[in-house]
Write a protein that holds these residues in place. Structure first.
Motif, PDB file in Angstrom:
ATOM      1  N   ARG A  54     -22.871  22.467  16.029  1.00 29.98           N
ATOM      2  CA  ARG A  54     -23.040  21.033  15.789  1.00 29.98           C
ATOM      3  C   ARG A  54     -22.009  20.198  16.533  1.00 29.98           C
ATOM      4  O   ARG A  54     -22.071  18.977  16.512  1.00 29.98           O
ATOM      5  CB  ARG A  54     -22.982  20.758  14.286  1.00 29.98           C
ATOM      6  N   MET A  55     -21.076  20.867  17.209  1.00 36.38           N
ATOM      7  CA  MET A  55     -20.041  20.155  17.952  1.00 36.38           C
ATOM      8  C   MET A  55     -20.105  20.390  19.455  1.00 36.38           C
ATOM      9  O   MET A  55     -19.720  19.523  20.236  1.00 36.38           O
ATOM     10  CB  MET A  55     -18.651  20.576  17.441  1.00 36.38           C
ATOM     11  N   ARG A  56     -20.587  21.551  19.880  1.00 38.57           N
ATOM     12  CA  ARG A  56     -20.539  21.909  21.292  1.00 38.57           C
ATOM     13  C   ARG A  56     -21.865  22.523  21.729  1.00 38.57           C
ATOM     14  O   ARG A  56     -22.584  23.114  20.922  1.00 38.57           O
ATOM     15  CB  ARG A  56     -19.400  22.895  21.568  1.00 38.57           C
ATOM     16  N   ARG A  57     -22.170  22.379  23.042  1.00 42.08           N
ATOM     17  CA  ARG A  57     -23.360  22.970  23.622  1.00 42.08           C
ATOM     18  C   ARG A  57     -23.024  23.534  24.994  1.00 42.08           C
ATOM     19  O   ARG A  57     -22.181  22.982  25.696  1.00 42.08           O
ATOM     20  CB  ARG A  57     -24.483  21.953  23.792  1.00 42.08           C
ATOM     21  N   GLN A  58     -23.720  24.601  25.387  1.00 41.90           N
ATOM     22  CA  GLN A  58     -23.486  25.204  26.695  1.00 41.90           C
ATOM     23  C   GLN A  58     -24.747  25.921  27.165  1.00 41.90           C
ATOM     24  O   GLN A  58     -25.257  26.811  26.475  1.00 41.90           O
ATOM     25  CB  GLN A  58     -22.328  26.196  26.625  1.00 41.90           C
ATOM     26  N   PHE A  59     -25.254  25.544  28.325  1.00 39.58           N
ATOM     27  CA  PHE A  59     -26.336  26.280  28.948  1.00 39.58           C
ATOM     28  C   PHE A  59     -25.755  27.514  29.642  1.00 39.58           C
ATOM     29  O   PHE A  59     -24.721  27.436  30.307  1.00 39.58           O
ATOM     30  CB  PHE A  59     -27.078  25.414  29.970  1.00 39.58           C
ATOM     31  N   VAL A  60     -26.449  28.634  29.510  1.00 34.16           N
ATOM     32  CA  VAL A  60     -25.992  29.892  30.098  1.00 34.16           C
ATOM     33  C   VAL A  60     -27.175  30.575  30.781  1.00 34.16           C
ATOM     34  O   VAL A  60     -28.264  30.676  30.206  1.00 34.16           O
ATOM     35  CB  VAL A  60     -25.396  30.831  29.025  1.00 34.16           C
ATOM     36  N   MET A  61     -26.921  31.054  32.001  1.00 32.57           N
ATOM     37  CA  MET A  61     -27.919  31.845  32.727  1.00 32.57           C
ATOM     38  C   MET A  61     -27.523  33.312  32.644  1.00 32.57           C
ATOM     39  O   MET A  61     -26.400  33.684  32.982  1.00 32.57           O
ATOM     40  CB  MET A  61     -27.994  31.414  34.190  1.00 32.57           C
ATOM     41  N   THR A  62     -28.450  34.153  32.192  1.00 37.48           N
ATOM     42  CA  THR A  62     -28.197  35.580  32.030  1.00 37.48           C
ATOM     43  C   THR A  62     -29.030  36.354  33.034  1.00 37.48           C
ATOM     44  O   THR A  62     -30.267  36.267  33.020  1.00 37.48           O
ATOM     45  CB  THR A  62     -28.543  36.051  30.608  1.00 37.48           C
ATOM     46  N   ASN A  63     -28.374  37.092  33.904  1.00 34.69           N
ATOM     47  CA  ASN A  63     -29.042  37.957  34.859  1.00 34.69           C
ATOM     48  C   ASN A  63     -28.666  39.401  34.568  1.00 34.69           C
ATOM     49  O   ASN A  63     -27.501  39.699  34.291  1.00 34.69           O
ATOM     50  CB  ASN A  63     -28.650  37.595  36.296  1.00 34.69           C
ATOM     51  N   PRO A  64     -29.632  40.328  34.646  1.00 37.81           N
ATOM     52  CA  PRO A  64     -29.329  41.715  34.307  1.00 37.81           C
ATOM     53  C   PRO A  64     -28.545  42.406  35.401  1.00 37.81           C
ATOM     54  O   PRO A  64     -28.720  42.135  36.596  1.00 37.81           O
ATOM     55  CB  PRO A  64     -30.721  42.339  34.145  1.00 37.81           C
ATOM     56  N   GLY A  65     -27.657  43.304  35.000  1.00 36.70           N
ATOM     57  CA  GLY A  65     -27.045  44.208  35.950  1.00 36.70           C
ATOM     58  C   GLY A  65     -28.045  45.283  36.358  1.00 36.70           C
ATOM     59  O   GLY A  65     -29.160  45.361  35.814  1.00 36.70           O
ATOM     60  N   GLU A  66     -27.647  46.113  37.297  1.00 36.03           N
ATOM     61  CA  GLU A  66     -28.583  47.130  37.799  1.00 36.03           C
ATOM     62  C   GLU A  66     -29.032  48.068  36.693  1.00 36.03           C
ATOM     63  O   GLU A  66     -30.233  48.361  36.543  1.00 36.03           O
ATOM     64  CB  GLU A  66     -27.920  47.919  38.928  1.00 36.03           C
ATOM     65  N   ALA A  67     -28.088  48.560  35.902  1.00 40.88           N
ATOM     66  CA  ALA A  67     -28.433  49.489  34.824  1.00 40.88           C
ATOM     67  C   ALA A  67     -29.280  48.798  33.762  1.00 40.88           C
ATOM     68  O   ALA A  67     -30.238  49.385  33.227  1.00 40.88           O
ATOM     69  CB  ALA A  67     -27.170  50.078  34.208  1.00 40.88           C
ATOM     70  N   GLU A  68     -28.948  47.543  33.442  1.00 39.01           N
ATOM     71  CA  GLU A  68     -29.727  46.800  32.448  1.00 39.01           C
ATOM     72  C   GLU A  68     -31.154  46.584  32.934  1.00 39.01           C
ATOM     73  O   GLU A  68     -32.112  46.671  32.151  1.00 39.01           O
ATOM     74  CB  GLU A  68     -29.050  45.468  32.157  1.00 39.01           C
ATOM     75  N   GLY A  69     -31.309  46.292  34.219  1.00 38.90           N
ATOM     76  CA  GLY A  69     -32.646  46.098  34.762  1.00 38.90           C
ATOM     77  C   GLY A  69     -33.486  47.360  34.683  1.00 38.90           C
ATOM     78  O   GLY A  69     -34.702  47.305  34.439  1.00 38.90           O
TER      79      GLY A  69
END
Length: 252
Positions: free
Chosen positions: A227-242
């Motif tokens: 309720r006080m702060r906001r942040q947009f975040v982009m998440t890209n997978p690492g090779e192992a995660e992909g």
């Protein structure tokens, strides 16, 4: 080391010297002046270290976005989004040494991830709905509990515990979403409908630009908000995660 002498008597020879010990401390060490630092010099002791936690992506300035998952008090997260993002967070938490306990009605969706995590160590366990017991979280063994129970999750049977964080995954806002969101310390929002965006705006005091952006977010973009702060975040997978999870996707 001290020497004991008497009036009108020369100091004793070294062989007769008496050593006075400090009980429990042994011999006194060398006497040196204390190191004194002025208040003006304190700034020189600062280290360029950011917040600790799990890197969940990058912010709009392409700086690492770090989520401090584990705390000495219980911590409640809600993700209004996709299974893929929840699993990335779980994998990265496991990589820091945390244990992951998943309560889900679709265990097949988590089985491959659980097998791949931890290099063969059972750091991710999958439990049927209502079968998740106490996890024994501690500072040396923090626990992330993931509740993947659809849009109407029942109340958890687990008691709040230090070093135990709960991540509740909501694919969309269901009838009891207000209760779940009001109990959260942090909310992650992925792409939602305009109507859902308006409801989230009222609950989280979002701004007009954020509300307008929510229905258009890409599959790997999340707005993390209190309720006080906001942040947009982009998440890209690492090779192992992909290899384990595939590419980003909002719906499964």
């Amino acid at each position: 080391m001290a020497y004991q002498t008497y009036p009108n008597q020369a100091p004793a020879e070294p062989a007769a010297r008496t050593v006075r010990l400090r009980p429990g401390f042994g011999l006194r060490g060398p006497r040196r002046e204390r190191h004194v630092l002025s208040p003006e010099d304190l700034g020189a002791l600062a280290f360029p270290v950011g917040d600790d936690g799990v890197v969940i992506g990058v912010d709009p300035q392409q700086q690492p976005a770090v989520l401090g998952l584990f705390r000495p008090t219980s911590y409640e997260l809600v993700l209004v989004g996709g299974l893929w993002t929840a699993q990335v967070i779980a994998l990265r938490a496991a990589a820091t040494g945390a244990r992951i306990a998943v309560e889900t009605g679709r265990p097949q969706a988590w089985s491959s991830m659980a097998q791949a995590a931890g290099g063969g160590q059972p750091c991710v366990t999958v439990h049927q709905v209502g079968r998740l017991g106490a996890q024994g979280a501690s500072v040396a063994s923090p626990v992330l509990v993931v509740r993947d129970l659809g849009a109407r999750p029942p109340r958890s049977r687990l008691s709040a515990s230090p070093w135990q964080t709960t991540l509740t995954l909501l694919p969309y806002l269901g009838p009891n979403a207000t209760r779940v969101l009001n109990a959260a310390d942090l909310v992650g929002i992925q792409r939602v409908s305009p109507q859902e965006a308006e409801l989230l705006a009222r609950l989280l005091s979002l701004g007009d630009q954020e509300v307008a952006a929510l229905p258009t977010l890409g599959d790997n973009i999340t707005l993390w908000a209190t309720r006080m702060r906001r942040q947009f975040v982009m998440t890209n997978p690492g090779e192992a995660e992909g290899q384990v999870l595939g590419g980003p996707r909002r719906m499964d």
